[in-house]
Design an enzyme around this catalytic site. Structure first.
Site, PDB file in Angstrom:
ATOM      1  N   TRP A  75       0.830  -1.204   0.000  1.00 11.16           N
ATOM      2  CA  TRP A  75       0.000   0.000   0.000  1.00 11.16           C
ATOM      3  C   TRP A  75       0.871   1.263   0.000  1.00 11.16           C
ATOM      4  CZ3 TRP A  75      -5.007   1.278  -0.581  1.00 11.16           C
ATOM      5  CH2 TRP A  75      -5.402   2.537  -0.154  1.00 11.16           C
ATOM      6  N   HIS A  76       1.844   1.300   0.881  1.00 11.02           N
ATOM      7  CA  HIS A  76       2.692   2.485   0.992  1.00 11.02           C
ATOM      8  C   HIS A  76       3.629   2.620  -0.215  1.00 11.02           C
ATOM      9  CE1 HIS A  76       1.757   4.257   4.937  1.00 11.02           C
ATOM     10  NE2 HIS A  76       1.249   3.051   5.131  1.00 11.02           N
ATOM     11  N   CYS A  77       4.057   1.505  -0.770  1.00 10.39           N
ATOM     12  CA  CYS A  77       4.895   1.558  -1.970  1.00 10.39           C
ATOM     13  C   CYS A  77       4.107   2.196  -3.108  1.00 10.39           C
ATOM     14  CB  CYS A  77       5.352   0.153  -2.347  1.00 10.39           C
ATOM     15  SG  CYS A  77       6.523   0.103  -3.706  1.00 10.39           S
TER      16      CYS A  77
END
Length: 139
Positions: free
Chosen positions: A85-87
Site C-alpha cells: 500500500w505504501h509503496c
C-alpha cells in the site's frame, strides 16, 4: 513486489467492481492479472526461462516467511499489505515517479517519510528472496 501488488489490486478490484467508477458498472470478474495473461500459454518451464526465475518458487519463499512468531499475531501478511500500500502511495504526480515501479520506497526521500516508518523491516525480510533470484526478479 510489483507482481504481488498486481495480485492484491486484482483481488480488491473483483470485490469492489460494482462501485468502481472506472468500470462504469461492468463487472471486474473478467479482468485478469496482466502477468498471468502474458505467461499462461507457456509451460511452467518456458515461463521460468522467459522470466529468468520461477514464479512458483518466489511465491513459495514469500509464503515461507509470512508465518513467524516474531510477527504481530504470528503472521507478516498485514505487514506485507502495508508495504504494498505504501509503496504504491509513493507515486508523485509532479514528475510521474515513484509508486511500485522501481520500488523507490527503498530509497530517500520516500524511505524516510514518517508514514513509511518500520517498512524497512519487511524489505529486509524480502531481501534474501530478491538476492537468491537475482536481477530477473524486480523489487
Amino acid at each position: 513486489m510489483s507482481m504481488l501488488s498486481s495480485a492484491v489490486f486484482m483481488a480488491f478490484l473483483s470485490l469492489t467492481a460494482g462501485s468502481c467508477p472506472f468500470l462504469a458498472g461492468k463487472s471486474g470478474r473478467g479482468l485478469r492479472n496482466p502477468h498471468e495473461r502474458r505467461t499462461t500459454s507457456a509451460t511452467p518451464q518456458a515461463r521460468r526461462l522467459s522470466l529468468g526465475f520461477s514464479v512458483a518458487a518466489v511465491k513459495a519463499e514469500i509464503e515461507g516467511i509470512l508465518s513467524s512468531d516474531q510477527a504481530d499475531f504470528g503472521h507478516y501478511g498485514g505487514f506485507l499489505m502495508r508495504l504494498a500500500w505504501h509503496c504504491a502511495g509513493t507515486y508523485r504526480t509532479s514528475d510521474g515517479r515513484g509508486g511500485c515501479d522501481g520500488a523507490r520506497i527503498r530509497f530517500d526521500p520516500e524511505n524516510s517519510w514518517g508514514d513509511n516508518a518500520g517498512l524497512n523491516e519487511m524489505l529486509e525480510l524480502l531481501k534474501p528472496i530478491k538476492t537468491r533470484h537475482g536481477a530477473a526478479l524486480s523489487w
